[in-house]
Scaffold this motif. Structure first.
Motif, short mmCIF file in Angstrom:
data_model
loop_
_atom_site.label_atom_id
_atom_site.label_comp_id
_atom_site.label_asym_id
_atom_site.label_seq_id
_atom_site.Cartn_x
_atom_site.Cartn_y
_atom_site.Cartn_z
N GLN A 65 0.85 -1.19 0.00
CA GLN A 65 0.00 0.00 0.00
C GLN A 65 0.88 1.24 0.00
OE1 GLN A 65 -2.53 0.22 3.43
NE2 GLN A 65 -3.72 1.96 2.68
N LEU A 66 0.52 2.22 -0.82
CA LEU A 66 1.23 3.49 -0.82
C LEU A 66 0.77 4.35 0.34
CD1 LEU A 66 1.21 4.36 -4.63
CD2 LEU A 66 3.18 3.69 -3.27
N HIS A 67 1.70 5.07 0.94
CA HIS A 67 1.37 5.95 2.06
C HIS A 67 0.60 7.15 1.52
CE1 HIS A 67 1.66 8.21 5.73
NE2 HIS A 67 2.35 7.25 6.31
N ALA A 68 -0.64 7.32 2.01
CA ALA A 68 -1.52 8.36 1.46
C ALA A 68 -0.95 9.76 1.64
CB ALA A 68 -2.90 8.26 2.10
N ASP A 69 -0.32 10.02 2.79
CA ASP A 69 0.17 11.37 3.08
C ASP A 69 1.52 11.68 2.46
OD1 ASP A 69 -2.11 11.76 4.61
OD2 ASP A 69 -1.15 11.04 6.45
N LYS A 70 2.26 10.63 2.07
CA LYS A 70 3.61 10.84 1.57
C LYS A 70 3.75 10.56 0.08
CE LYS A 70 5.61 9.57 6.05
NZ LYS A 70 6.54 8.66 6.75
N THR A 71 2.66 10.27 -0.59
CA THR A 71 2.69 10.01 -2.03
C THR A 71 1.98 11.13 -2.76
OG1 THR A 71 2.72 7.62 -1.65
CG2 THR A 71 2.04 8.38 -3.83
N ARG A 72 2.65 11.78 -3.69
CA ARG A 72 2.06 12.92 -4.38
C ARG A 72 2.74 13.13 -5.73
NH1 ARG A 72 5.09 17.88 -2.42
NH2 ARG A 72 7.08 17.01 -1.76
N VAL A 73 2.03 13.80 -6.62
CA VAL A 73 2.57 14.20 -7.92
C VAL A 73 2.87 15.69 -7.85
CG1 VAL A 73 2.09 14.44 -10.37
CG2 VAL A 73 1.32 12.39 -9.15
N VAL A 74 4.10 16.08 -8.11
CA VAL A 74 4.50 17.48 -8.02
C VAL A 74 4.99 17.96 -9.38
CG1 VAL A 74 5.10 17.28 -5.58
CG2 VAL A 74 6.87 16.93 -7.30
N GLU A 75 4.75 19.21 -9.67
CA GLU A 75 5.26 19.82 -10.90
C GLU A 75 6.73 20.15 -10.71
OE1 GLU A 75 3.88 23.15 -14.22
OE2 GLU A 75 3.09 23.25 -12.17
N PHE A 76 7.57 19.61 -11.56
CA PHE A 76 9.01 19.72 -11.36
C PHE A 76 9.71 19.57 -12.71
CE2 PHE A 76 13.24 18.70 -9.93
CZ PHE A 76 13.35 19.26 -8.67
N GLY A 77 10.75 20.37 -12.93
CA GLY A 77 11.49 20.27 -14.18
C GLY A 77 11.93 21.63 -14.68
N ARG A 78 12.49 21.65 -15.87
CA ARG A 78 13.08 22.89 -16.39
C ARG A 78 12.04 23.96 -16.70
NH1 ARG A 78 14.06 19.21 -20.52
NH2 ARG A 78 16.25 19.10 -19.97
N TYR A 79 10.78 23.56 -16.95
CA TYR A 79 9.75 24.54 -17.27
C TYR A 79 8.79 24.79 -16.12
CZ TYR A 79 11.41 23.38 -21.93
OH TYR A 79 12.21 23.15 -23.04
N ALA A 80 9.01 24.13 -14.98
CA ALA A 80 8.05 24.22 -13.87
C ALA A 80 7.92 25.64 -13.34
CB ALA A 80 8.46 23.26 -12.75
N GLU A 81 9.04 26.32 -13.14
CA GLU A 81 8.99 27.68 -12.57
C GLU A 81 8.25 28.63 -13.50
OE1 GLU A 81 12.01 31.09 -10.77
OE2 GLU A 81 12.83 29.27 -11.70
N LYS A 82 8.54 28.56 -14.80
CA LYS A 82 7.89 29.46 -15.77
C LYS A 82 6.40 29.18 -15.86
CE LYS A 82 7.95 30.71 -20.68
NZ LYS A 82 8.60 30.44 -21.99
N ASN A 83 6.03 27.90 -15.93
CA ASN A 83 4.61 27.54 -16.05
C ASN A 83 3.83 27.94 -14.82
OD1 ASN A 83 5.13 26.44 -18.56
ND2 ASN A 83 5.34 24.34 -17.79
N ARG A 84 4.40 27.74 -13.65
CA ARG A 84 3.69 28.10 -12.42
C ARG A 84 3.58 29.62 -12.28
NH1 ARG A 84 3.01 24.01 -8.73
NH2 ARG A 84 3.00 25.47 -6.97
N ARG A 85 4.59 30.35 -12.72
CA ARG A 85 4.53 31.81 -12.66
C ARG A 85 3.45 32.34 -13.60
NH1 ARG A 85 9.49 32.73 -13.48
NH2 ARG A 85 9.40 33.15 -15.72
N ASN A 86 3.31 31.74 -14.76
CA ASN A 86 2.29 32.16 -15.72
C ASN A 86 0.88 31.91 -15.18
OD1 ASN A 86 4.27 32.99 -17.50
ND2 ASN A 86 4.23 31.08 -18.69
#
Length: 475
Positions: free
Chosen positions: A309-330
């Motif tokens: 079983q995956l830990h519900a509180d510790k398993t997540r999908v996060v935006e990360f990578g070379r374009y993450a900062e630009k996309n999130r700022r937009n």
């Protein structure tokens, strides 16, 4: 190090060196080498005669010598030194018991140690009896020859020639060079306590047809745990602490996770997918968010079939990578999220030239937990000579720098060294009333006793390029 996924050893590089100290040891290793070659040649071959490799006295002696001399004793109270006083007779007796099936695994003595970065939480560890340690080490040496050629390139934990830093390098290079925009940060809930022993035995039998070896593994699984003078047995889990546990966990996750990830990536993924696993810790990178979420949903179903079983509180999908900062700022979002892996917090950073890089810094929880443990240890050593205290702290810092000394983590190394200096001064000032140790004088002691903060590891792309020589350890 060259045994990566889809790529064999370079010609002339044997998995295990054959030039050894004694004639007997050389012959036994040559026999194991033939086992390894047969396993590599035929991925479906099942081995029917392996026990004689395990009860070989030369192999048992090497396993005994590889066991830590100062390790804690198991339920039998047998120590390394006492066993070695009559070593040859003890090993001959152990070999005969293994040969005729009279060997019995003993319950594991359970101890608890604090969890790193989690104050108040304890991690259960098992301390096997000395003979169990010896036989398990010999068994691991034999089984490694068969299962190592099967394990995939993105699996790094507890494998010969592989290390946590190679897993960290593979992840950093994968995120930096592939089209990775989303990262799955996953955690298996109580993996060692919940893996299904029935499935584990079936996975072992994929390659091992020698029933005596399978029964040997079952003896360790069924031996149970001795806790507060009570023996506890369970149909699930394998005890952490035994020499055999890391290999068994790798076998389990190879069939449950690794092969499934390999098939999923080839048949269902449309974008780039990277995957890195170290024991039960793993991180996956995706080009598309939809695929990351679909992978996670299907992974939960896959794990449920095999008791995980995956830990519900510790398993997540996060935006990360070379374009993450630009996309999130937009979009008007905040800075990219971070994730933790093998003691490092990974975040989106930039080089001096403004290019994207994966910034790896010491996890704050690890940093703080280490200082708390050192505070208690220094209090215990409060009245030992300053030279001895300085030598101890120097060894601590050298070990810290060897692990956390990765490129761009210099500020965290310096901060840890400085914090340890303040901590040492606090303890020294409590040695006697009215002790007014000035910081100026303390700084001289620190410069004399403490090693300078040093980055010990090369940049990920440099080391990974040398190790793989064009092969991939991320795919």
């Amino acid at each position: 190090m060259e045994a990566t996924e889809g790529r064999g050893l370079a010609k002339g590089n044997s998995f295990e060196r054959n030039a050894l100290r004694t004639q007997g040891r050389e012959s036994t290793l040559s026999a194991l080498e033939r086992v390894r070659q047969a396993a590599r040649k035929d991925k479906k071959q099942r081995f029917t005669a392996l026990l004689h490799h395990i009860y070989d006295v030369e192999r048992l002696r090497a396993a005994y010598l590889a066991t830590k001399k100062d390790a804690a004793a198991g339920v039998d109270g047998e120590t390394w030194e006492h066993y070695g006083e009559n070593l040859e007779a003890n090993l001959q007796d152990l070999s005969h018991r293994l040969k005729r099936g009279a060997y019995r695994g003993r319950p594991v003595r359970r101890v608890y140690i604090p969890k790193v970065g989690k104050p108040g939480e304890l991690r259960p560890l098992g301390v096997p009896a000395l003979e169990d340690k010896i036989v398990q080490r010999a068994t691991v040496e034999v089984l490694n020859m068969i299962f190592e050629p099967d394990f995939l390139g993105f699996s790094y934990g507890f494998r010969p020639g592989r290390s946590p830093h190679q897993a960290l390098d593979a992840l950093a290079v994968g995120i930096g060079t592939r089209k990775v925009n989303w990262v799955l940060d996953a955690d298996i809930r109580k993996f060692y306590d919940t893996l299904d022993q029935g499935w584990l035995v079936k996975f072992v039998e994929h390659r091992i047809a020698d029933r005596r070896v399978v029964r040997l593994i079952q003896k360790w699984l069924k031996a149970g745990v001795l806790e507060e003078s009570k023996r506890v047995q369970s149909e699930t889990g394998t005890v952490q602490g035994g020499s055999i546990s890391p290999l068994l966990s790798n076998i389990y996750l190879h069939y449950v996770l690794d092969l499934w990830v390999q098939r999923w990536r080839k048949r269902q993924a449309h974008g780039e997918v990277i995957f890195v696993r170290f024991a039960d810790d793993f991180v996956a990178g995706f080009e598309h968010r939809q695929e990351a979420e679909r992978f996670l949903a299907e992974l939960r179903e896959r794990f449920a079939r095999f008791g995980l079983q995956l830990h519900a509180d510790k398993t997540r999908v996060v935006e990360f990578g070379r374009y993450a900062e630009k996309n999130r700022r937009n979009r008007g979002d905040g800075p990219p999220e971070t994730f933790n892996f093998l003691g490092f917090t990974h975040s989106c950073g930039k080089t001096r030239k403004g290019h994207f890089t994966v910034l790896r810094q010491t996890m704050r929880q690890r940093w703080q937990a280490k200082l708390r443990a050192l505070k208690e240890e220094l209090r215990r050593r409060m009245h030992t000579p300053i030279r001895e205290q300085g030598a101890y702290l120097r060894s601590v810092l050298l070990g810290h720098f060897r692990y956390y000394g990765v490129p761009m983590n210099g500020p965290a190394l310096c901060a840890f060294r400085r914090a340890l200096g303040f901590l040492w001064r606090t303890v020294l000032r409590r040695r006697s009333p009215g002790n007014h140790l000035t910081w100026q004088r303390m700084s001289c002691w620190i410069r004399r006793r403490f090693p300078p903060a040093k980055v010990c590891h090369p940049y990920p792309l440099v080391r990974l390029g040398v190790l793989t020589q064009g092969g991939s350890r991320m795919r």
